[in-house]
Design a protein around this motif. Structure first.
Motif, PDB file in Angstrom:
ATOM      1  N   GLY A  97      50.794  54.796  44.558  1.00 38.83           N
ATOM      2  CA  GLY A  97      50.818  53.697  43.842  1.00 38.83           C
ATOM      3  C   GLY A  97      49.416  52.987  43.778  1.00 38.83           C
ATOM      4  N   LEU A  98      49.696  51.902  42.896  1.00 34.66           N
ATOM      5  CA  LEU A  98      48.684  51.273  42.466  1.00 34.66           C
ATOM      6  C   LEU A  98      48.103  49.707  43.350  1.00 34.66           C
ATOM      7  N   GLY A  99      48.957  49.755  44.559  1.00 31.08           N
ATOM      8  CA  GLY A  99      48.538  48.666  45.597  1.00 31.08           C
ATOM      9  C   GLY A  99      47.178  48.734  45.938  1.00 31.08           C
ATOM     10  N   PRO A 100      46.719  49.706  46.424  1.00 34.23           N
ATOM     11  CA  PRO A 100      45.240  49.926  46.964  1.00 34.23           C
ATOM     12  C   PRO A 100      44.185  49.554  45.761  1.00 34.23           C
ATOM     13  N   VAL A 101      44.434  49.752  44.638  1.00 28.65           N
ATOM     14  CA  VAL A 101      43.761  49.427  43.448  1.00 28.65           C
ATOM     15  C   VAL A 101      43.654  47.925  43.257  1.00 28.65           C
ATOM     16  N   GLU A 102      44.824  47.179  43.237  1.00 30.54           N
ATOM     17  CA  GLU A 102      44.872  46.221  43.043  1.00 30.54           C
ATOM     18  C   GLU A 102      44.195  45.368  44.082  1.00 30.54           C
ATOM     19  N   ALA A 103      44.425  45.777  45.288  1.00 32.34           N
ATOM     20  CA  ALA A 103      43.657  44.972  46.443  1.00 32.34           C
ATOM     21  C   ALA A 103      42.281  45.328  46.339  1.00 32.34           C
ATOM     22  N   GLY A 104      41.755  46.312  45.914  1.00 30.87           N
ATOM     23  CA  GLY A 104      40.240  46.326  45.872  1.00 30.87           C
ATOM     24  C   GLY A 104      39.844  45.544  44.695  1.00 30.87           C
ATOM     25  N   LEU A 105      40.410  45.536  43.381  1.00 38.26           N
ATOM     26  CA  LEU A 105      39.907  44.628  42.451  1.00 38.26           C
ATOM     27  C   LEU A 105      40.142  43.412  42.809  1.00 38.26           C
ATOM     28  N   SER A 106      40.934  42.892  43.639  1.00 39.74           N
ATOM     29  CA  SER A 106      41.014  41.388  43.883  1.00 39.74           C
ATOM     30  C   SER A 106      39.952  41.222  44.846  1.00 39.74           C
ATOM     31  N   ALA A 107      39.649  41.886  45.960  1.00 39.47           N
ATOM     32  CA  ALA A 107      38.512  41.588  46.861  1.00 39.47           C
ATOM     33  C   ALA A 107      37.285  41.883  45.880  1.00 39.47           C
ATOM     34  N   LEU A 108      36.954  42.550  45.000  1.00 40.30           N
ATOM     35  CA  LEU A 108      35.665  42.558  44.230  1.00 40.30           C
ATOM     36  C   LEU A 108      35.638  41.369  43.432  1.00 40.30           C
ATOM     37  N   ALA A 109      36.620  40.928  42.762  1.00 40.21           N
ATOM     38  CA  ALA A 109      36.584  39.760  41.769  1.00 40.21           C
ATOM     39  C   ALA A 109      36.109  38.218  42.659  1.00 40.21           C
ATOM     40  N   ALA A 110      36.559  38.610  44.057  1.00 40.39           N
ATOM     41  CA  ALA A 110      36.347  37.282  45.021  1.00 40.39           C
ATOM     42  C   ALA A 110      34.614  37.205  45.339  1.00 40.39           C
ATOM     43  N   LEU A 111      34.109  38.459  45.185  1.00 39.93           N
ATOM     44  CA  LEU A 111      32.517  38.654  45.416  1.00 39.93           C
ATOM     45  C   LEU A 111      31.799  38.592  44.218  1.00 39.93           C
ATOM     46  N   THR A 112      32.297  38.203  43.087  1.00 37.97           N
ATOM     47  CA  THR A 112      31.444  38.338  41.853  1.00 37.97           C
ATOM     48  C   THR A 112      30.568  36.862  41.836  1.00 37.97           C
ATOM     49  N   PRO A 113      31.068  35.996  42.407  1.00 40.22           N
ATOM     50  CA  PRO A 113      29.934  34.876  42.387  1.00 40.22           C
ATOM     51  C   PRO A 113      28.599  35.068  43.135  1.00 40.22           C
ATOM     52  N   CYS A 114      28.734  35.974  43.922  1.00 42.35           N
ATOM     53  CA  CYS A 114      27.253  36.442  44.633  1.00 42.35           C
ATOM     54  C   CYS A 114      26.418  37.305  43.972  1.00 42.35           C
ATOM     55  N   LEU A 115      26.985  37.883  42.699  1.00 44.83           N
ATOM     56  CA  LEU A 115      26.453  38.841  41.952  1.00 44.83           C
ATOM     57  C   LEU A 115      25.334  38.492  41.159  1.00 44.83           C
ATOM     58  N   PRO A 116      24.226  38.754  40.806  1.00 44.70           N
ATOM     59  CA  PRO A 116      22.986  38.387  40.051  1.00 44.70           C
ATOM     60  C   PRO A 116      23.414  38.904  38.521  1.00 44.70           C
ATOM     61  N   ASP A 117      22.490  38.199  37.732  1.00 45.52           N
ATOM     62  CA  ASP A 117      22.718  38.581  36.356  1.00 45.52           C
ATOM     63  C   ASP A 117      21.815  39.619  35.849  1.00 45.52           C
ATOM     64  N   ALA A 118      21.245  40.487  36.902  1.00 42.49           N
ATOM     65  CA  ALA A 118      20.306  41.549  36.690  1.00 42.49           C
ATOM     66  C   ALA A 118      20.805  42.501  35.806  1.00 42.49           C
TER      67      ALA A 118
END
Length: 245
Positions: A97-118
């Motif tokens: 199923g897609l549950g692991p993908v959705e969990a990974g995307l949600s966690a990735l989205a939560a980290l985006t404020p820490c990412l640079p504009d590099a």
């Protein structure tokens, strides 16, 4: 080196032959000796002038990448592309199923404020016999077909992700080598642990999608485990870089 246009919109390059042993085939001791040279080569790639190019993510021969920001490029991993058609349906049909993908995307989205504009050059595929080494260090870095524009820390995360898949490289301490390099070349990157965590998530999701597309289900399950472990950890907690770094 000569760059030529190929059929169906592809391009290829013809260069002088490069001699060396693939990084994949080196012993742990040889990898440890080679890492400083590889990290310097990646720093040099990150300094390449990108004038005349645009966008973030995987770029095409005209120097353009499709995304307006680095976080947008990373989060697009959940969307199918012509490079990997049908992987989402394959996951559903497999019962995973897609549950692991959705969990990974949600966690990735939560980290985006820490990412640079590099917006720098990233190789994005440092194994699969793409890095050659000799006695004095790196002799060549081949196959830039997965190259991206974005944060060059992504290549460090690539090494961190795949390091455990090469038992012959252990007990080499990749984390110590990375920290030594960053401290020698400048201040430790800001939000280091969070950035690496985000890129580890992206790399695991990308590997999951690729292996589902190729029906390599044992590897899919391994990458699902990695995604779920990363997704359940707090931002940066699962990255084995000391919190004081």
């Amino acid at each position: 080196m000569t760059v030529l246009d190929g059929a169906e919109g592809w391009a290829y390059a013809v260069s002088g032959r490069v001699h060396g042993t693939a990084l994949d085939d080196l012993s742990g001791e040889a990898v440890a000796r080679t890492l400083p040279s590889l990290l310097r080569a990646l720093d040099a790639a990150a300094r390449v002038d990108l004038a005349g190019t645009s966008g973030y993510g995987i770029w095409t021969p005209d120097g353009r990448a499709p995304h307006a920001s680095w976080p947008e490029a990373l989060l697009a991993i959940g969307t199918e592309t012509p490079r990997l058609p049908g992987w989402r349906a394959a996951l559903v049909d497999s019962g995973i199923g897609l549950g692991p993908v959705e969990a990974g995307l949600s966690a990735l989205a939560a980290l985006t404020p820490c990412l640079p504009d590099a917006r720098r050059l990233i190789h994005g595929d440092l194994l699969s016999r793409n890095v050659l080494a000799g006695e004095a260090g790196i002799t060549g870095v081949l196959d830039w077909g997965n190259a991206l524009y974005g944060d060059p820390l992504y290549d460090a995360a690539w090494l961190l992700h795949w390091w455990p898949w090469y038992p012959g490289w252990r007990p080499g301490d990749l984390h110590a080598a990375l920290l030594t390099h960053w401290r020698a070349t400048g201040p430790t990157p800001a939000h280091l642990r969070e950035r690496l965590h985000a890129y580890l998530l992206h790399i695991a999701l990308d590997a999951l999608a690729y292996c589902a597309y190729r029906s390599r289900w044992d590897e899919v399950r391994a990458h699902v485990g990695t995604v779920l472990t990363l997704a359940s950890a707090g931002g940066g907690e699962s990255v084995l870089i000391p919190a004081s770094a």
